[in-house]
Design a protein around this motif. Structure first.
Motif, PDB file in Angstrom:
ATOM      1  N   GLY A  17      52.724  43.572  38.055  1.00 38.66           N
ATOM      2  CA  GLY A  17      52.577  44.058  36.695  1.00 38.66           C
ATOM      3  C   GLY A  17      51.437  43.436  35.913  1.00 38.66           C
ATOM      4  O   GLY A  17      50.629  44.140  35.310  1.00 38.66           O
ATOM      5  N   TRP A  18      51.344  42.103  35.905  1.00 36.51           N
ATOM      6  CA  TRP A  18      50.324  41.456  35.068  1.00 36.51           C
ATOM      7  C   TRP A  18      48.913  41.711  35.585  1.00 36.51           C
ATOM      8  O   TRP A  18      47.968  41.807  34.785  1.00 36.51           O
ATOM      9  N   SER A  20      48.005  44.510  37.099  1.00 43.48           N
ATOM     10  CA  SER A  20      47.729  45.889  36.712  1.00 43.48           C
ATOM     11  C   SER A  20      47.327  45.962  35.238  1.00 43.48           C
ATOM     12  O   SER A  20      46.403  46.690  34.863  1.00 43.48           O
ATOM     13  N   ALA A  21      48.008  45.172  34.400  1.00 41.33           N
ATOM     14  CA  ALA A  21      47.692  45.157  32.969  1.00 41.33           C
ATOM     15  C   ALA A  21      46.292  44.591  32.743  1.00 41.33           C
ATOM     16  O   ALA A  21      45.525  45.093  31.902  1.00 41.33           O
ATOM     17  N   ASP A  24      43.766  47.269  33.803  1.00 41.37           N
ATOM     18  CA  ASP A  24      43.706  48.352  32.808  1.00 41.37           C
ATOM     19  C   ASP A  24      42.957  47.907  31.554  1.00 41.37           C
ATOM     20  O   ASP A  24      42.195  48.685  30.963  1.00 41.37           O
ATOM     21  N   GLY A  25      43.170  46.652  31.147  1.00 38.84           N
ATOM     22  CA  GLY A  25      42.513  46.141  29.955  1.00 38.84           C
ATOM     23  C   GLY A  25      41.001  46.070  30.120  1.00 38.84           C
ATOM     24  O   GLY A  25      40.242  46.468  29.228  1.00 38.84           O
TER      25      GLY A  25
END
Length: 522
Positions: A17-18, A20-21, A24-25
């Motif tokens: 998750g982190w 991927s975040a 994306d950022g």
């Protein structure tokens, strides 16, 4: 070696998750910048219903002008080139780091790669068999561009006290642009260096690392295999970075020694596989050549007609062999020679092998094998759909004759990516040196940064960053070719003197006095 029209990127970050975040950022920040930058760099020219980037026209125009200016040297100079690459006029005492053959394979390893396999398949789905004809023609013209820029790369190189070399556009562009003034010359060369560095770290490193992981993961069971687990991409990245470090920490001599074995081996295996497919379908060869010629000049049903097919072929060749981008002269400038134009002759082989041989073999294999996905891909494009995955088209063509070859193809793609990665590490190093200085400490910092992003490339994709890097590479074409235009008389003088000396036999017996004179003139 453009990144366009290649296989989809692996995205292990989706599993965490982190990560991927984070991805994306960063992509969100780069997206608006990339859109504006790409629009400028790939500014479209429209002819009828067809649009194509101005940079492609810029590259092809230069190749045509150089070909005429140098009297079609790429055809009449091949005999000289063969003599030079065999070391016929070389001496062990010649200044430089690597022999002619290793300089050639190092440069080839930066261009021969995924684009030759995946890009050709996708471009044929877009332009049909006729695109092959124009691709070959563009490759032949591009030979002269490589001849010009690589001659300059050696002509203005700097040989340091420890025997290492810094050459290429970082040395000849300041000379070419000096008539504009000191600061404009520095700014233009700095823009070139920044673009090469950015592409080297992202496109030439992260993208290649990502594709290497994706291909190895694919042949080991995909996401259900042992490389599909969480953390596998990171571990693979560490191992890949260690292998890269083992090569690049030794400098250009180590890179040259590695690519001199890796590139010929990969090319031979790939070309032999193409020949197996072609010879197995020998009865289809005449029809294949007929479809190439007919498709080049009378492409019924192809959007844009002859012009459309021509542009697809030219664009594929320009994006594949990098003629005019200024990257190859960096590797070629390390050659052991006293006569700069000798390496210009050697550089003629680069587009010949990359585009005329390997890209054409891929195209013939796809046409002759008659892979079902090829026809489906063309229908998909003509119906207004997206361009299909080029690796799939190529893999399906081989599979029609050699059922197990997709595994070999995956390994070949991984090796092509690895060889590209180590060569671009050197290109990036020279750009880094121009921007931040060439001290040992600076070099170590760069290599640590490069290896960090090798690992990151296996874990993250940064799609917008890679798109930005792809556009950055073609910024180099505008700056580099402008500089080459300004130094054309210098190249022509070198060429005439070298050919005259070869004819008179002076190249076979270069005495100490003449050697010192040649070194002084250089």
């Amino acid at each position: 070696m453009s990144l366009g029209s290649l296989a989809p990127l692996a995205n292990p970050a989706d599993q965490v998750g982190w990560l991927s975040a984070l991805e994306d950022g960063i992509d969100a920040v780069f997206k608006p910048i990339t859109e504006v930058f790409s629009t400028i760099v790939f500014f479209p020219i429209t002819i009828g219903e067809i649009s194509f980037p101005f940079v492609v026209a810029w590259l092809i125009a230069a190749a045509v002008i150089f070909t005429i200016y140098f009297g079609f040297i790429q055809f009449r100079g091949l005999g000289v080139a063969l003599d030079v690459v065999r070391g016929k006029f070389s001496k062990p005492s010649d200044p430089g780091e690597v022999p002619h053959f290793q300089a050639l394979t190092s440069a080839l390893s930066g261009t021969v790669g995924l684009g030759n396999i995946a890009g050709v398949g996708a471009s044929m789905a877009l332009g049909g068999p006729g695109a092959t004809f124009w691709m070959i023609l563009a490759g032949l013209l591009g030979m002269c561009t490589k001849f010009a820029e690589c001659t300059l790369g050696v002509k203005y190189r700097e040989i340091h006290a420890d025997g290492t070399v810094t050459g290429g556009p970082f040395k000849y562009l300041p000379v070419a642009f000096s008539k504009f003034g000191k600061w404009p010359a520095k700014i233009l060369t700095g823009i070139f260096a920044a673009a090469i560095l950015f592409f080297g770290v992202a496109g030439g490193n992260m993208f290649q690392a990502n594709q290497t992981f994706a291909q190895i993961q694919n042949v080991t069971g995909g996401e259900d295999g042992f490389l599909g687990s969480v953390g596998a991409a990171f571990i693979f990245g560490i191992v890949l970075a260690a292998l890269v470090a083992a090569v690049i920490l030794g400098g250009m001599k180590s890179i040259g020694a590695t690519t001199s074995k890796l590139v010929p081996s990969m090319a031979i295996v790939y070309v032999l596989a193409c020949l197996v497919v072609i010879l197995t379908n020998l009865s289809n060869v005449p029809d294949a050549f007929a479809s190439i010629i007919n498709g080049a000049f009378s492409p019924e049903g192809m959007a844009g007609g002859v012009i459309g097919v021509m542009i697809v072929g030219f664009q594929r060749a320009a994006f594949s062999n990098e003629a005019g981008l200024g990257s190859a002269p960096i590797a070629h400038s390390t050659v052991k020679t006293r006569r700069p134009v000798s390496e210009g002759f050697v550089a003629l082989f680069e587009p010949l092998v990359d585009t005329v041989l390997i890209c054409t073999m891929t195209a013939l294999t796809i046409i002759i094998a008659g892979a079902p996905s090829f026809g489906e891909g063309m229908a998909q494009v003509q119906a207004g759909g997206a361009t299909p995955d080029g690796v799939t088209l190529t893999s399906d063509a081989f599979e029609t004759v050699i059922p197990w070859f997709p595994i070999v193809l995956a390994i070949a793609v991984a090796l092509f990516a690895f060889s590209t990665l180590i060569t671009w590490s050197y290109y990036g190093l020279k750009a880094w040196g121009y921007l931040f200085g060439e001290s040992k400490v600076s070099e170590i910092i760069y290599k640590c940064v490069f290896l960090f992003f090798t690992v990151a490339g296996c874990v993250l994709t940064f799609g917008q960053v890679l798109t930005f890097a792809d556009a950055a590479l073609f910024v180099c074409a505008f700056v580099n070719l402008l500089g080459v235009y300004m130094l054309l008389p210098v190249i022509k003088k070198e060429m005439k003197e070298y050919l005259a000396d070869r004819k008179s036999g002076k190249l076979y017996d270069l005495g100490e006095e003449e050697s010192e004179l040649a070194e002084t003139n250089r």
